[in-house]
Structures are given as structure tokens and as C-alpha cells.
Design a protein around this motif. Structure first.
Motif, short mmCIF file in Angstrom:
data_model
loop_
_atom_site.label_atom_id
_atom_site.label_comp_id
_atom_site.label_asym_id
_atom_site.label_seq_id
_atom_site.Cartn_x
_atom_site.Cartn_y
_atom_site.Cartn_z
N SER A 40 1.21 -6.02 6.45
CA SER A 40 0.87 -4.73 5.28
C SER A 40 0.03 -3.96 4.99
O SER A 40 -0.55 -4.72 6.03
CB SER A 40 1.28 -4.63 3.49
OG SER A 40 2.56 -4.87 3.83
N LEU A 41 -0.51 -3.09 4.46
CA LEU A 41 -1.75 -2.15 4.68
C LEU A 41 -2.56 -3.44 3.80
O LEU A 41 -2.52 -4.48 3.18
CB LEU A 41 -1.83 -0.90 3.78
CG LEU A 41 -0.97 -0.20 4.45
CD1 LEU A 41 -0.90 0.63 3.93
CD2 LEU A 41 -1.27 0.51 5.88
N LEU A 42 -4.20 -2.96 4.12
CA LEU A 42 -5.21 -4.33 3.14
C LEU A 42 -4.60 -4.12 1.95
O LEU A 42 -4.51 -2.50 1.50
CB LEU A 42 -6.18 -3.95 4.07
CG LEU A 42 -7.11 -5.01 4.36
CD1 LEU A 42 -7.32 -5.89 4.28
CD2 LEU A 42 -8.93 -4.44 4.78
N MET A 157 -4.18 -3.73 10.57
CA MET A 157 -2.62 -3.69 10.35
C MET A 157 -1.14 -3.56 10.05
O MET A 157 -1.35 -2.80 11.81
CB MET A 157 -3.02 -2.32 8.68
CG MET A 157 -5.09 -2.91 8.38
SD MET A 157 -5.02 -1.82 6.46
CE MET A 157 -4.77 0.41 7.50
N ARG B 49 7.66 2.01 3.41
CA ARG B 49 6.87 1.16 3.01
C ARG B 49 6.98 0.23 1.59
O ARG B 49 6.78 1.59 0.32
CB ARG B 49 5.05 1.74 3.46
CG ARG B 49 4.50 1.77 4.22
CD ARG B 49 3.10 1.87 4.68
NE ARG B 49 2.38 2.07 5.40
CZ ARG B 49 1.64 3.02 6.37
NH1 ARG B 49 1.19 4.34 5.16
NH2 ARG B 49 1.39 2.32 7.42
N TRP B 50 6.78 -0.86 1.03
CA TRP B 50 6.78 -1.09 0.19
C TRP B 50 6.19 -2.55 -0.23
O TRP B 50 5.93 -3.06 0.86
CB TRP B 50 7.73 -0.76 -0.53
CG TRP B 50 9.41 -2.22 0.25
CD1 TRP B 50 10.20 -1.53 1.46
CD2 TRP B 50 9.54 -3.27 -0.40
NE1 TRP B 50 10.55 -2.81 1.16
CE2 TRP B 50 10.18 -3.12 0.75
CE3 TRP B 50 9.85 -3.55 -1.97
CZ2 TRP B 50 11.64 -4.67 -0.13
CZ3 TRP B 50 10.63 -4.62 -2.15
CH2 TRP B 50 10.70 -5.19 -1.23
N ASN B 51 5.59 -2.65 -1.24
CA ASN B 51 5.35 -4.03 -1.44
C ASN B 51 6.56 -5.33 -2.57
O ASN B 51 6.99 -5.64 -2.73
CB ASN B 51 3.94 -4.49 -1.27
CG ASN B 51 3.80 -4.63 0.40
OD1 ASN B 51 4.37 -5.47 0.87
ND2 ASN B 51 3.18 -3.20 0.32
N SER B 59 1.84 0.66 -2.69
CA SER B 59 2.46 1.00 -1.34
C SER B 59 3.15 2.25 -0.38
O SER B 59 3.65 3.02 -0.17
CB SER B 59 3.35 0.14 -0.60
OG SER B 59 2.13 -1.23 -0.45
N VAL B 103 -2.40 6.30 6.99
CA VAL B 103 -3.97 6.13 5.97
C VAL B 103 -4.87 5.52 6.22
O VAL B 103 -6.42 5.46 5.54
CB VAL B 103 -3.01 5.29 4.84
CG1 VAL B 103 -2.19 6.46 4.35
CG2 VAL B 103 -2.70 4.19 4.88
N TYR B 107 -9.36 3.89 4.97
CA TYR B 107 -10.10 2.52 4.75
C TYR B 107 -11.34 2.86 5.94
O TYR B 107 -12.37 2.53 5.55
CB TYR B 107 -9.28 1.39 6.06
CG TYR B 107 -7.77 1.00 5.26
CD1 TYR B 107 -8.18 0.29 4.03
CD2 TYR B 107 -6.74 1.97 4.96
CE1 TYR B 107 -7.37 -0.50 3.52
CE2 TYR B 107 -5.46 1.52 4.78
CZ TYR B 107 -5.71 0.48 3.72
OH TYR B 107 -4.91 -0.44 2.75
#
Lengths: 605, 246
Positions: A40-42, A157, B49-51, B59, B103, B107
Motif C-alpha cells: 500500500s502507500l506508506l 510504495m 485504494r483501500w485498507n 486510503s 499522491v 510524501y
């Protein structure tokens, strides 16, 4: 023509939850070049979901606490299948790891005299969990993330590992792809740390996200490493069960720590009716004493709601099966009742359990300061994983390390709440440290040992679903989850698990024939097809291990062998791939515990 | 059996379009459940995206009927279902595909902010003492789940694309968390004024309105930071001091 991007590091960390980031920080701090890959993303890893806290015997709230008590609690909770050395290291080092987080910017809730506050949790004798309301995991991952990004590590990522690369018996890197563009990546590394978390997506009802497909377990298995304790899957007793769309989402044990009680539909606090012998002396036998415990009375014993998770989950199942469950097939968890005991009780609940309050308010239209919650068990955690050396976290394949949920040993047959976050920190650090050392001592030229035919075969296998017509991968995944939930769940039987094995064999055939549409750019169907390969391997390992253990212990409950059998089963079950590719199972004796630790356990009984 | 139509953005920027998907809906469902259903049954390659599915990871940000929201926390019964529910990706970030945006800028920005620098431990046990009150103030900012919805609605970024001159509300909150941290000794006021462009924010509070964690972004983070900048750089008395004692 096969194309891939190549990256080279001293240490490659697979996974960016608490264990992965802590390992990456440690390896970076020791001068290693570090690459981190994360699906996933960080900052989105499952660590974020941890609510309750980090178990560490800081003894800020109760000075009677120390590493020995924590050690004994962990061993008792794990029904003595734990690796004693890991339990010892964990109990001794967790306080330093928590204080270190504070030095990196984490802000824990405070005691009146300004120190880190600690809360009660299931199976812990004294208040031990450093916490931030009920969002400790977020605090922890953000602290590690914000500290780590300044140390020079490179983070890839949305990148998934498909296979580990080996040369002359040593792990030398990994092969994977980036999810965004679907490009293949080859990572060459002096050491690899697996920190991929759990396997929850093997089950239908789970608190785990899509990522938890047992990648680290499967990567290690295919690289020839052994896995132990895989029959022990923790079903957290309190997941949401209604409405259906939220089924499985976690309700923190912190609710019970703050005084929440479990009741059946008749309004009976059923947990008082079944207190296991080895916990009887530590457990309250009346409601009043249990309440006093949750409010910090040091002379009171804990209420039975705070018994270990395996036991509470089974008691809930029993209530439901015997017809005393709630309308949607769970039981009631009531925190609202404490308003009768605490002035401004509703405010107190909102302050102590803010995310639980919002979660129920927004997702279930329930105000937990007014009404009880409906809860039932949800697949939460796997105690089993890669067999590692306690000191170094290296697996039995040189160059391959594992830490956190995907490693095994610390928790034995059942994990105590709060021991996971501390596990990630203690053994993440150790894995990072020793992986950096290993990489330094075993440096090899970058292109040595890359077998281009092998890489080509892996890539071709990965893109095969685009080139055929066949079934939708989501359907195969759903059928697997259904099967594991039904046949290898909380209560297990020989015939059912045999049937599960046959089912898994059938599902493997289907998984090898799935087709995906579209192209390789952010194609979730393709990602699911690839994840299926890993989770099927892991499901088979769980099932075979569960068939092998013919007794009931901790999280593993067999209806056909309902008692614990220390004489025969005080051992680990290890699974490994043989040279010819067969899945082999063996019993592995527990390492002998030194006498002084045996005495610690005796003293704490 | 109730069915609802979801009008979902498919594809990338140049070759994208809205496509309608009709699916069954059930009580208690959130938007993300419907997207998963569509993904599993009708559009296997739908990018999303999801978590955590519980509003904790940040996400699944998207624009639902034009409103920036988390899909996992938006109940279908909060939306009019007699017409299609429109789902599109966040507008402020480059589109990758379908509902997924790039995105990574966020970061990169975070790395540019001066990191936490604690004062030396001052308690005898080589740790620190902090009061709950001091901690509470910062914990509000540390609740942030980095969903970037505030960045998505901020007109400085959304309309004017000043990504290279303004760090956006998320990172003003992050800076506030560091600046107000009881242990932190670093000074970020100069950066706020110059490199991080705090002056671009004209406190329209759009960010505060969309924050799923209900952080009072403008009032509690941005305004106090603006005051620090003013105190340090634009206070006439201080200015005089600087001239007299350079």
C-alpha cells in the motif's frame, strides 16, 4: 523480451508496518542502504488499526510490574508453546522500545505525574499497555514513518513481492512488480527482512485488509524456510457483526479494559460461568471486584471478560450456538452501563474510546454511550509464521529474516493483546540489526547469481492470466474465504479439515486458470489473481498443521480432541517444502527452558 | 431487492469517461462496499485504494457526488439513491487510473519539513515528564490519517496548483504538531513564511470542513502558526530589536 527495473540494497525490507519500518530504521541507522517495499502507500499498513496499546513493563502505573511478570504472562497466554528466549527478550526490551518511540516524537497518554500511562488488557496481570486513546497503532506507525523518512531509506510504495531469489542456498533478493504501472522489479539485496503481516484474507470474516494474503509466509515457504505454529489463528472475540458490510471490523479489547461487559440475550454475564483453571486465582469471581479492577483497584482481580482472546471467543461461540445470542448471531458488549458508576459517564466513554464511538455511530447508527454493541469473533492474527532464531530473527535459510506477525515463536498458541505492537518494535529492531550485519559480512557482486531463465519463468507465470480466458479471480478468492471460515475456523474437526484440503486442491486448479481483463496498470483483478497464489499456499499450510495437532490448545480448538495433551503435544508443528516440492510436516521439540525462567513461571502461578 | 447506479470515473486523464454500473445495495452499506461489489462482479480491473475499511488509514479518499469523502465512511443511506451516485478521483492530484491518484507529492513535501528535535531528557530516569493537557493539544493534530482530502479541497492547490510554493493544510497540521510538541526545540517559522507558503492560506476553512477526523485545521493549527510567523517577522517592536541588535 522481458523487462524489469533493478534495484540494489544492502537490506531489502518487505512490508512497511511496525516491524518493517522498525527494521528499516535500525538497518539504516547502522549504515546499511535500505529499500522498503510495501503493497500500500506508506503509513497505511495494518499497524494503523491497532487500538489498545503497546505492552511493556514500564511499571509506571503499578510498580509491582517487571519483565518477569510480563514474561510469565506471555508464556501462560501462549500455553507454553512460545519460544522462551523470544518471550524473555520481548519482556526485557519492550520498555526501551517504547521510550525510544517517545524520543522520536510519539505522544502517549500520561499519568498524573507526567509519565507514560498504561492500561489493563486481557491476560496482563498489571496495567501494562502504553497507549494513545484507542488509536495507538496510528501513533506508532506515524512516529516510525516520520522518523524513518529522514534516514535515507528508499521506499517503493504500492509494490508487491512475488518470489524470493536464492543462490547457493542464500537469499539474495526478491522479484516483484509495481501496482501502479505493472512493471516488474528486481531487488538485489545482501539480506531480506520479511515483515508482511498476517493471513486474515484467507477467511471471510476478518479484521484484516486486502493486503493480508500471507505473502511473507508463502515467500519464505517457497524459499525453503520452515514455518511453525501455523494451526494457531487468533479469532478476536469482539468484531462488529451488524450491519453486514462492517462485519469483522475490530472492536478493541480496550472497551472491556475500560469496564465493558459481555452479556447474552438473557442479560447474563456469561463469562463468569467459565473461568479456566490456570486463570482462576487471577480472575474476579464477582462483578463488583471486576469493576474495581478496571478502575485501577490494585487489590482487585481482573473480570473474566479480560481472559485470553481464544477463551473469550469460544465462550461467545458457545452462547450463540446454544441459542443465547443476539439477533444477528453475536453477543452484547455493553460499555454504556458504566454511566451508572461514573459521573459524566458518556463523556468519559467518548474520551477513552473515541474511535470506537465514531465507528459505531457512523457505521452502525449505534451510540455506544447509550446502547450495547453487538459483537462476535473475527479472524485477527496468526501466531504462526516463519521459524526464526530468537536473537537474530534469521530463518533457517541464510540471508532471510522475518519479524512481526509473519514470524513465529513469541506468542505460542495464543497472543495476548498488546504484545503485538511490542513484538513489532522489539523484533523489528533485532531483524534490522542482524540483517544489516549479515549483508555486510556476505557482500556479493550485484549480478552474481541472477538466473535469467528463472526470472523469465516467474514473469511469464505472473502475466499468464492476461493471456487466457477463464474464471474471475474474485470468485475464487471468495470461495476460499468461505471454505476456510466454514471448515478451518474456531471449532475444528478432522473430517471437515480433510474436506478443506480437497477444496483447497480444487481451488488451486481454479486459481491457476483465472483470467483477468484490461492491462497491467493498477489492475486490481490481476493483483488479486497473484495474491491468490500466496493465500492458497498459506491456507493449505494452516489446514495441514491443524490436522496434525490432535489436541486443543490456545487458539486451536478441536471438537474431536477437546482437551490439552501436554504429554504428546508440547511441541511445535513445522511445515516445510521438501526438495521435490512436497509439503512436509514434522514435530519439533520445544527448546529447553533454563531453570531460572522455569522458576519465574512457578513464582507467578 | 434495491439497486442503485454508480457513475464511476474510468480510465486515465486523456482517455477517461464516466461509466454507469448498477448493483444491489443492502442496509448499512457504505460507498466502498458498492465499489467492491462492482469490482468483483462487473469491473475486475477497477482501480481503487483501500485498507482498513473503518476510517483509520485514509486510503479510500474520493469525490462522492462532488464531495471529498472517505468511501469507507460514507453510508449509502446518507446519499440520494434515486439518481446515480457519482464517484470520481481527487482532482488536486495527477490521475493514475479510475479512482486512484498519484499522491506522491505529499510524501515529498513531508520530507522537506524539519524533523522532530526533542530537548534533552530532563527527568532523573532519562525520560521526560509531560502533562496530559499539553499532550492533548498536539494529539488532535496527530489524529490525522493522511487521507489528503484537505489537500484536495484547498483552493491554493486545487484551483491554483501552487504545489511548489505551498505545502497545504495537511502539512501545516503536521508542522503545528511538531511546533506545539511539548518536547520539540526546532524552529520552523522561517520555513513556514518562505518555503512553505503559509501566507497563501486565506483561512476559508474548506479543509476543516472535509476533515474526517474533525481536526480544527484552520483554527487550531493554521491560525496559531500564522500568529507565530507574524510575531517573529512582522511585529514592529521585534523588528526594532532586530535593527538595534542585529
Amino acid at each position: 523480451m522481458l523487462e524489469y527495473q533493478m534495484h540494489e540494497y544492502d537490506v531489502l525490507v518487505i512490508g512497511a508496518g511496525g516491524a518493517g519500518l522498525r527494521a528499516a530504521i535500525e538497518a539504516s541507522a547502522r549504515g546499511a542502504s535500505v529499500g522498503v517495499i510495501t503493497k500500500s502507500l506508506l503509513g497505511k499498513a495494518h499497524t494503523v488499526m491497532a487500538e489498545g496499546g503497546i505492552a511493556a513493563a514500564l511499571s509506571n502505573v503499578d510498580e509491582r510490574d517487571n519483565w518477569k511478570v510480563h514474561f510469565a504472562d506471555t508464556m501462560r497466554g501462549g500455553q507454553y508453546l512460545n519460544n522462551w528466549r523470544m518471550a524473555e527478550l520481548h519482556a526485557k526490551e519492550a520498555p526501551d522500545r517504547v521510550r525510544e518511540l517517545e524520543a522520536w516524537g510519539a505522544l502517549f497518554d500520561r499519568t498524573k505525574d507526567g509519565r507514560i500511562l498504561q492500561r489493563n488488557f486481557g491476560g496482563h496481570r498489571y496495567p501494562r499497555l502504553a497507549h494513545v486513546g484507542d488509536r495507538t497503532g496510528l501513533e506508532m506507525i506515524r512516529t516510525l514513518q516520520d522518523h524513518g523518512i529522514h534516514l535515507g531509506m528508499e521506499v517503493h510504495m504500492e509494490t508487491t513481492a512475488l518470489r524470493l531469489l536464492k543462490q547457493d542456498g542464500v537469499v539474495i533478493g526478491a522479484f516483484g512488480y509495481d501496482r501502479e504501472r505493472g512493471r516488474f522489479l528486481l531487488f538485489r539485496a545482501g539480506a531480506v527482512v520479511l515483515a508482511t503481516g498476517g493471513i486474515g484474507r484467507a477467511y471471510k470474516i476478518t479484521s484484516n485488509s486486502w493486503e493480508y494474503t500471507g505473502d511473507g509466509h508463502s515467500l519464505a515457504y517457497h524459499a525453503g524456510a520452515s514455518l511453525i505454529d501455523m494451526e494457531f489463528v487468533q479469532f478476536h472475540p469482539t468484531g462488529m457483526i451488524w450491519p453486514p458490510s462492517v462485519c469483522g471490523i475490530l472492536v478493541t479489547e480496550g472497551v472491556r479494559g475500560e469496564g465493558g461487559v459481555l452479556k447474552n440475550k438473557e442479560g447474563v454475564r456469561f463469562m463468569f460461568g467459565d473461568i479456566p483453571e490456570n486463570y482462576r486465582s487471577q480472575t474476579a469471581d464477582n462483578e463488583e471486584e471486576g469493576w474495581r479492577y478496571t478502575q485501577g483497584d490494585r487489590n482487585a482481580r481482573r473480570p473474566p471478560e479480560l481472559l485470553t482472546r481464544d477463551h473469550v471467543a469460544r465462550c461467545i461461540m458457545r452462547e450463540v450456538r446454544e441459542g443465547r445470542g443476539s439477533p444477528h448471531g453475536g453477543v452484547y458488549l455493553d460499555i454504556a452501563w458504566i454511566k451508572s458508576r461514573i459521573p459524566k459517564g458518556a463523556e468519559h466513554i467518548k474520551r477513552k474510546l473515541p474511535s470506537m464511538y465514531h465507528q459505531f455511530k457512523q457505521l452502525a447508527d449505534i451510540d455506544i454511550t447509550e446502547e450495547p454493541m453487538e459483537v462476535g469473533p473475527t479472524t485477527h492474527y496468526v501466531m504462526g509464521g516463519v521459524y526464526v532464531d530468537a536473537e537474530t530473527q534469521m530463518s533457517d535459510v541464510p540471508g532471510l529474516f522475518a519479524a512481526g506477525e509473519c514470524a513465529a515463536g513469541l506468542h505460542g498458541a495464543n497472543r495476548l493483546g498488546g504484545n503485538s505492537l511490542s513484538d513489532l518494535l522489539v523484533f523489528g529492531k533485532r531483524a534490522g540489526e542482524h540483517a544489516a550485519c549479515f549483508a555486510k559480512e556476505n557482500r556479493t557482486p550485484a549480478h552474481h547469481g541472477l538466473d535469467s531463465d528463472q526470472i523469465k519463468a516467474m514473469a511469464e507465470h505472473a502475466v499468464a492470466p492476461f493471456e487466457r480466458s477463464g474464471e474471475n479471480p474474485y470468485r475464487v478468492q471468495a470461495d476460499l474465504q468461505e471454505l476456510m471460515q466454514r471448515l478451518v475456523g474456531i471449532v475444528r474437526r478432522q473430517e471437515e479439515m480433510q474436506a478443506a484440503l480437497e477444496g483447497i486442491a480444487e481451488l488451486k486448479k481454479r486459481a491457476n486458470a483465472v483470467a483477468v481483463t484490461g492491462n497491467r496498470e493498477y489492475n486490481t483483478g490481476w493483483h488479486t489473481a497473484l495474491d491468490l497464489q500466496q493465500i492458497l499456499t498459506v491456507s493449505e499450510i494452516i489446514t495441514r498443521s491443524a490436522i496434525a495437532r490432535k489436541e486443543s490448545r490456545g487458539a486451536h480448538f478441536r471438537e474431536d480432541f477437546p482437551s490439552k495433551n501436554d504429554g504428546e503435544w508440547s511441541c511445535n508443528i513445522a511445515v516445510r517444502q521438501s526438495a521435490s516440492g512436497e509439503m512436509t510436516i514434522e514435530r519439533r521439540p520445544l527448546p529447553e527452558m533454563p531453570d531460572e525462567l522455569k522458576q519465574v513461571i512457578e513464582q507467578m502461578k | 431487492m434495491a439497486v442503485t447506479t454508480f457513475r464511476i470515473w474510468r480510465g486515465c486523464d486523456e482517455q477517461g469517461e464516466f461509466r454507469d454500473y448498477t448493483t444491489e445495495v443492502f442496509p448499512g452499506m457504505v460507498v466502498l462496499d458498492a465499489v467492491h461489489r462492482i469490482q468483483a462482479e462487473q469491473a475486475n480491473d477497477l482501480a481503487v485504494r483501500w485498507n482498513c475499511k473503518a476510517g483509520k488509514c485514509g486510503s479510500c479518499s474520493a469525490e462522492i457526488n462532488g464531495n471529498p469523502r472517505l468511501m469507507c465512511m460514507t453510508r449509502l443511506n446518507s446519499l440520494p439513491l434515486d439518481r446515480p451516485v457519482t464517484l470520481q478521483p481527487m482532482k488536486t492530484f495527477p490521475l493514475i487510473k479510475d479512482l486512484v491518484t498519484d499522491v506522491s507529492w505529499n510524501y515529498a513535501v513531508k520530507k522537506e519539513i524539519r524533523k522532530f528535535e526533542p530537548r534533552p531528557p530532563d527527568a532523573q530516569d532519562r525520560t521526560w515528564r509531560m502533562s496530559q493537557g499539553d499532550v492533548d493539544r498536539v494529539q488532535e493534530f496527530r489524529r490525522c490519517i493522511e487521507c489528503y482530502l484537505c489537500q484536495d479541497v484547498c483552493h491554493v492547490l486545487r484551483e491554483h496548483s501552487l504545489h511548489d510554493r505551498f505545502i497545504g493544510p495537511r502539512f501545516l497540521v503536521h508542522t503545528a504538531a511538531l511546533e506545539m510538541h511539548p518536547l520539540d526545540n526546532a524552529n520552523r517559522t522561517g520555513d513556514l513564511k518562505d518555503r512553505h507558503g503559509i501566507g497563501f492560506c486565506n483561512i476559508t476553512k474548506c479543509c476543516t470542513k472535509v476533515c474526517p477526523e474533525a481536526i480544527a485545521i484552520t483554527d487550531n493549527a493554521i491560525i496559531p502558526l500564522k500568529e507565530r510567523v507574524v510575531d517573529e517577522y512582522f511585529d514592529p517592536v521585534r523588528k526594532l530589536f532586530r535593527i538595534l541588535r542585529p
